[in-house]
Design a protein around this motif. Structure first.
Motif, PDB file in Angstrom:
ATOM      1  N   LEU A   1      87.004  82.434 107.010  1.00  0.00           N
ATOM      2  CA  LEU A   1      87.105  81.036 106.644  1.00  0.00           C
ATOM      3  C   LEU A   1      85.726  80.426 106.706  1.00  0.00           C
ATOM      4  N   LEU A   2      85.653  79.689 105.962  1.00  0.00           N
ATOM      5  CA  LEU A   2      84.177  78.490 105.844  1.00  0.00           C
ATOM      6  C   LEU A   2      84.769  77.203 106.672  1.00  0.00           C
ATOM      7  N   LYS A   3      84.208  76.838 107.533  1.00  0.00           N
ATOM      8  CA  LYS A   3      84.211  75.407 108.102  1.00  0.00           C
ATOM      9  C   LYS A   3      82.702  74.783 108.263  1.00  0.00           C
ATOM     10  N   ASP A   4      82.695  73.842 107.501  1.00  0.00           N
ATOM     11  CA  ASP A   4      81.278  73.239 107.219  1.00  0.00           C
ATOM     12  C   ASP A   4      80.140  74.185 106.472  1.00  0.00           C
ATOM     13  N   GLY A   5      80.730  75.014 105.850  1.00  0.00           N
ATOM     14  CA  GLY A   5      79.560  76.020 105.069  1.00  0.00           C
ATOM     15  C   GLY A   5      79.483  76.946 106.195  1.00  0.00           C
ATOM     16  N   VAL A   6      79.959  77.325 107.127  1.00  0.00           N
ATOM     17  CA  VAL A   6      79.611  78.372 108.234  1.00  0.00           C
ATOM     18  C   VAL A   6      80.768  79.279 108.016  1.00  0.00           C
ATOM     19  N   PRO A   7      80.590  80.765 107.770  1.00  0.00           N
ATOM     20  CA  PRO A   7      81.909  81.839 108.055  1.00  0.00           C
ATOM     21  C   PRO A   7      82.359  81.626 109.467  1.00  0.00           C
ATOM     22  N   GLN A   8      83.816  81.784 109.655  1.00  0.00           N
ATOM     23  CA  GLN A   8      84.190  81.717 110.756  1.00  0.00           C
ATOM     24  C   GLN A   8      85.146  82.899 110.971  1.00  0.00           C
ATOM     25  N   ASP A   9      85.062  83.645 112.093  1.00  0.00           N
ATOM     26  CA  ASP A   9      86.274  84.691 112.314  1.00  0.00           C
ATOM     27  C   ASP A   9      87.548  84.038 112.566  1.00  0.00           C
ATOM     28  N   LEU A  10      88.510  84.525 112.406  1.00  0.00           N
ATOM     29  CA  LEU A  10      90.015  83.768 112.589  1.00  0.00           C
ATOM     30  C   LEU A  10      90.803  84.834 113.614  1.00  0.00           C
ATOM     31  N   VAL A  11      90.929  84.339 114.821  1.00  0.00           N
ATOM     32  CA  VAL A  11      91.753  85.235 115.973  1.00  0.00           C
ATOM     33  C   VAL A  11      93.152  84.758 115.625  1.00  0.00           C
ATOM     34  N   CYS A  12      94.045  86.034 115.383  1.00  0.00           N
ATOM     35  CA  CYS A  12      95.393  85.586 115.005  1.00  0.00           C
ATOM     36  C   CYS A  12      96.279  86.074 116.258  1.00  0.00           C
ATOM     37  N   HIS A  13      97.228  85.529 116.537  1.00  0.00           N
ATOM     38  CA  HIS A  13      98.104  85.408 117.601  1.00  0.00           C
ATOM     39  C   HIS A  13      99.803  85.251 116.793  1.00  0.00           C
ATOM     40  N   GLY A  14     100.632  85.970 117.680  1.00  0.00           N
ATOM     41  CA  GLY A  14     102.041  85.857 116.967  1.00  0.00           C
ATOM     42  C   GLY A  14     103.116  86.099 118.173  1.00  0.00           C
ATOM     43  N   MET A  15     104.289  86.028 117.897  1.00  0.00           N
ATOM     44  CA  MET A  15     105.447  86.041 118.620  1.00  0.00           C
ATOM     45  C   MET A  15     106.737  86.200 117.657  1.00  0.00           C
ATOM     46  N   LEU A  16     107.294  87.242 118.110  1.00  0.00           N
ATOM     47  CA  LEU A  16     108.649  87.504 117.311  1.00  0.00           C
ATOM     48  C   LEU A  16     109.813  87.006 118.157  1.00  0.00           C
ATOM     49  N   ARG A  17     111.006  86.839 117.604  1.00  0.00           N
ATOM     50  CA  ARG A  17     112.008  86.208 118.002  1.00  0.00           C
ATOM     51  C   ARG A  17     112.542  87.174 119.260  1.00  0.00           C
TER      52      ARG A  17
END
Length: 182
Positions: free
Chosen positions: A158-174
């Motif tokens: 993603l871009l935030k204020d024109g700067v590429p950002q790494d997106l760290v993903c987390h999850g939980m299953l039922r």
């Protein structure tokens, strides 16, 4: 009817109210909050908080979105926001922020645990996921403290204020939730 007021030992999570606008403007308007959230511009436009509240009040009434104000017992003043977005029949995304004076006190981990309980017990969702910018590791620690698992990193996603950002993903299953709360 699904209850959209959640309570924890120290917090009450409730739908947004019109009189939350000054606190939203104060806290979300801080550059350090906006830097970690794709959806919060900096500087905030003058009527941003009012439009944010109006949008989310309509969405929660339609059960399309559960945007809740964090308040400390017994003080009704907003200290942050947590939002559960049901996206598909297969799950929802959660996002959150806390005002700077309340960082490091465990409020958001407590709120996230309550929202996960709501998601799995009341809404019967099979999965909840969340993400944060790599530059904001504190959000990842909140997710992990609430029992979410790190699932990966989308590099320069993603871009935030024109700067590429790494997106760290987390999850939980039922199943994860039920195993931890059996």
């Amino acid at each position: 009817m699904i209850n959209t007021v959640l309570e924890t030992e120290r917090l009450i999570l409730r739908p947004l109210q019109a009189d939350d606008a000054p606190a939203i403007t104060l806290y979300a308007g801080d550059r350090r909050i906006a830097a970690g959230k794709l959806s919060i511009p900096h500087p905030l436009p003058q009527d941003w908080a009012r439009r944010y509240i109006d949008y989310h009040r309509q969405a929660i009434a339609a059960r399309e979105d559960y945007c809740l104000a964090l308040t400390r017992r017994p003080d009704p003043q907003l200290i942050g926001i947590i939002n559960l977005y049901p996206q598909t029949a297969n799950g929802a995304q959660v996002g959150f922020w806390t005002g700077l004076p309340f960082w490091g006190q465990g409020y958001m981990s407590e709120a996230l645990r309550a929202v996960l309980r709501f998601a799995f017990q009341d809404l019967a969702l099979p999965r909840v996921h969340a993400s944060h910018f790599r530059s904001n590791p504190a959000s990842g620690r909140v997710m992990q403290k609430a029992g979410m698992r790190r699932e990966g990193c989308l590099r320069q996603h993603l871009l935030k204020d024109g700067v590429p950002q790494d997106l760290v993903c987390h999850g939980m299953l039922r199943a994860d939730y039920e195993a931890n709360h059996a």
